[in-house]
Design an enzyme around this catalytic site. Structure first.
Site, PDB file in Angstrom:
ATOM      1  N   LYS A  86      23.934 -10.716   4.107  1.00  0.00           N
ATOM      2  CA  LYS A  86      23.876 -11.117   5.518  1.00  0.00           C
ATOM      3  C   LYS A  86      24.880 -10.339   6.378  1.00  0.00           C
ATOM      4  CE  LYS A  86      20.436 -13.915   5.146  1.00  0.00           C
ATOM      5  NZ  LYS A  86      19.158 -13.594   5.815  1.00  0.00           N
ATOM      6  N   TYR A  99      24.453 -13.363  -1.384  1.00  0.00           N
ATOM      7  CA  TYR A  99      23.808 -13.736  -0.115  1.00  0.00           C
ATOM      8  C   TYR A  99      24.697 -13.340   1.061  1.00  0.00           C
ATOM      9  CZ  TYR A  99      21.531 -16.810   3.337  1.00  0.00           C
ATOM     10  OH  TYR A  99      20.894 -17.306   4.451  1.00  0.00           O
TER      11      TYR A  99
HETATM   12  N1  NAD Z   1      17.565 -22.378   6.112  1.00  0.00           N
HETATM   13  C1  NAD Z   1      18.761 -22.085   6.578  1.00  0.00           C
HETATM   14  O1  NAD Z   1      19.634 -22.947   6.742  1.00  0.00           O
HETATM   15  C2  NAD Z   1      19.082 -20.665   6.964  1.00  0.00           C
HETATM   16  C3  NAD Z   1      20.290 -20.419   7.623  1.00  0.00           C
HETATM   17  C4  NAD Z   1      20.618 -19.108   7.962  1.00  0.00           C
HETATM   18  C5  NAD Z   1      19.746 -18.065   7.658  1.00  0.00           C
HETATM   19  N2  NAD Z   1      18.587 -18.339   7.017  1.00  0.00           N
HETATM   20  C6  NAD Z   1      17.736 -17.193   6.716  1.00  0.00           C
HETATM   21  O2  NAD Z   1      16.445 -17.391   7.273  1.00  0.00           O
HETATM   22  C7  NAD Z   1      15.471 -16.724   6.480  1.00  0.00           C
HETATM   23  C8  NAD Z   1      14.393 -17.714   6.073  1.00  0.00           C
HETATM   24  O3  NAD Z   1      14.997 -18.756   5.299  1.00  0.00           O
HETATM   25  P1  NAD Z   1      14.250 -20.115   4.984  1.00  0.00           P
HETATM   26  O4  NAD Z   1      15.269 -21.174   4.957  1.00  0.00           O
HETATM   27  O5  NAD Z   1      13.067 -20.230   5.864  1.00  0.00           O
HETATM   28  O6  NAD Z   1      13.775 -19.828   3.474  1.00  0.00           O
HETATM   29  P2  NAD Z   1      12.488 -20.342   2.678  1.00  0.00           P
HETATM   30  O7  NAD Z   1      12.847 -20.205   1.251  1.00  0.00           O
HETATM   31  O8  NAD Z   1      12.053 -21.673   3.178  1.00  0.00           O
HETATM   32  O9  NAD Z   1      11.369 -19.247   3.069  1.00  0.00           O
HETATM   33  C9  NAD Z   1      11.527 -17.918   2.671  1.00  0.00           C
HETATM   34  C10 NAD Z   1      10.164 -17.241   2.624  1.00  0.00           C
HETATM   35  O10 NAD Z   1      10.380 -15.875   2.221  1.00  0.00           O
HETATM   36  C11 NAD Z   1       9.350 -15.528   1.309  1.00  0.00           C
HETATM   37  N3  NAD Z   1       9.792 -14.439   0.436  1.00  0.00           N
HETATM   38  C12 NAD Z   1      10.821 -14.460  -0.458  1.00  0.00           C
HETATM   39  N4  NAD Z   1      10.853 -13.296  -1.139  1.00  0.00           N
HETATM   40  C13 NAD Z   1       9.851 -12.516  -0.643  1.00  0.00           C
HETATM   41  C14 NAD Z   1       9.373 -11.204  -0.934  1.00  0.00           C
HETATM   42  N5  NAD Z   1       9.947 -10.445  -1.895  1.00  0.00           N
HETATM   43  N6  NAD Z   1       8.322 -10.726  -0.235  1.00  0.00           N
HETATM   44  C15 NAD Z   1       7.717 -11.475   0.722  1.00  0.00           C
HETATM   45  N7  NAD Z   1       8.110 -12.739   1.026  1.00  0.00           N
HETATM   46  C16 NAD Z   1       9.161 -13.244   0.350  1.00  0.00           C
HETATM   47  C17 NAD Z   1       9.111 -16.813   0.522  1.00  0.00           C
HETATM   48  O11 NAD Z   1       7.841 -16.783  -0.147  1.00  0.00           O
HETATM   49  C18 NAD Z   1       9.197 -17.868   1.614  1.00  0.00           C
HETATM   50  O12 NAD Z   1       7.935 -18.100   2.213  1.00  0.00           O
HETATM   51  C19 NAD Z   1      16.216 -16.129   5.294  1.00  0.00           C
HETATM   52  O13 NAD Z   1      16.550 -14.792   5.572  1.00  0.00           O
HETATM   53  C20 NAD Z   1      17.481 -16.959   5.243  1.00  0.00           C
HETATM   54  O14 NAD Z   1      18.525 -16.289   4.638  1.00  0.00           O
HETATM   55  C21 NAD Z   1      18.230 -19.598   6.651  1.00  0.00           C
END
Ligand code: NAD
Length: 251
Positions: A161, A157
């Site tokens: 990133k 991961y």
């Molecule tokens: N939640 C956090 O604390 C956080 C912090 C920093 C960065 N992020 C980043 O934000 C983004 C969203 O994270 P989140 O927490 O909302 O995650 P989440 O798991 O709640 O949502 C992720 C979404 O991506 C979709 N997805 C996954 N693989 C896929 C694919 N191959 N094709 C199409 N859709 C796909 C999933 O179905 C889901 O709806 C990610 O890139 C994550 O790394 C999250």
């Protein structure tokens, strides 16, 4: 200057989590939203946006499928008439010790979090260039794109990133000639299903995440709304190739 009304924004990973929040936020300010996600159907919250103004559509697609994604983005451009913004937010995380990361853990994390960001941005930017309209792209990096987050065990991961942040810089340099701006946001801990999955089964992690920043709490996804509206609108017309940390003060 903060106007996003009438812009069409493609958001991947918008079935839930941050992608869904970005969709809700931008729709609230009058943008048209095209969500792409692997999930077979949109969330109830997304369906509730229908009829509240703007045009909002859901497309099922796997962002790691280069050709399938291109054809979905072609369909979106036809359905909406243009594409003005793009937020590649689909992402996955594998929290496993370094020596236990399988080939599939490594490959799938890089495929969704990095390669598919490239695919999505490339396909959307091609439309923006064709339209001669410019556009704004907001990649989703992470505090993990700046440093290790020990004791989390998320090497694939973290690599993905750091890659997103590097991708953002170079893409911004090459796309500026078309008035396409490319920036990234590095969120800290946001309470979404992804974060919940990391906490579930080990509640001590909640405290760890809370104490990871000077604000000592996990954020609500809506706390990214300000930066997303800023970057999607003309208020940020001179901002590109930058990363914006919204992380409660991770030191
Ligand atoms: N939640 C956090 O604390 C956080 C912090 C920093 C960065 N992020 C980043 O934000 C983004 C969203 O994270 P989140 O927490 O909302 O995650 P989440 O798991 O709640 O949502 C992720 C979404 O991506 C979709 N997805 C996954 N693989 C896929 C694919 N191959 N094709 C199409 N859709 C796909 C999933 O179905 C889901 O709806 C990610 O890139 C994550 O790394 C999250």
């Amino acid at each position: 200057m903060f106007e996003v009304r009438g812009k069409t924004v493609v958001i991947t990973g918008g079935a839930r989590g941050l992608g869904l929040h970005f969709a809700q936020c931008l729709a609230q300010f009058g943008a048209n939203i095209a969500v792409i996600d692997l999930a077979s159907k949109p969330s109830e919250a997304f369906l509730e946006l229908q009829g509240k103004g703007g045009n909002h559509k859901y497309y099922q697609a796997d962002v790691t499928d280069y050709d399938g994604l291109k054809s979905t983005i072609d369909t979106i451009a036809n359905d909406f008439g243009s594409i003005n913004g793009c937020i590649p937010a689909a992402g996955i995380i594998r929290d496993k010790p370094f020596l236990e990361h399988s080939k599939s853990d490594i490959d799938s994390t890089l495929a969704v979090n990095l390669n598919a960001v490239f695919y999505t941005v490339q396909h959307c930017a091609a439309k923006m260039k064709e339209q001669k309209s410019g556009g704004s792209i907001i990649c989703i990096a992470s505090t993990a794109s700046h440093q290790s987050l020990w004791p989390q065990t998320i090497t694939a991961y973290t690599a993905s990133k750091f890659g997103v942040r590097g991708f953002t810089k170079q893409a911004a340099a090459e796309l500026a000639q078309y008035n396409i701006r490319v920036n990234s946001i590095s969120p800290g801990c946001m309470m979404t299903d992804m974060l919940q999955s990391v906490i579930t089964g080990d509640e001590s992690r909640r405290k760890l995440f809370e104490d990871n920043c000077v604000m000592h709490r996990i954020a609500k996804p809506s706390e990214l709304n300000g930066i997303v509206v800023y970057l999607m609108s003309d208020a940020s017309s001179y901002a590109t190739a930058a990363d914006y940390r919204v992380d409660g003060g991770v030191l």
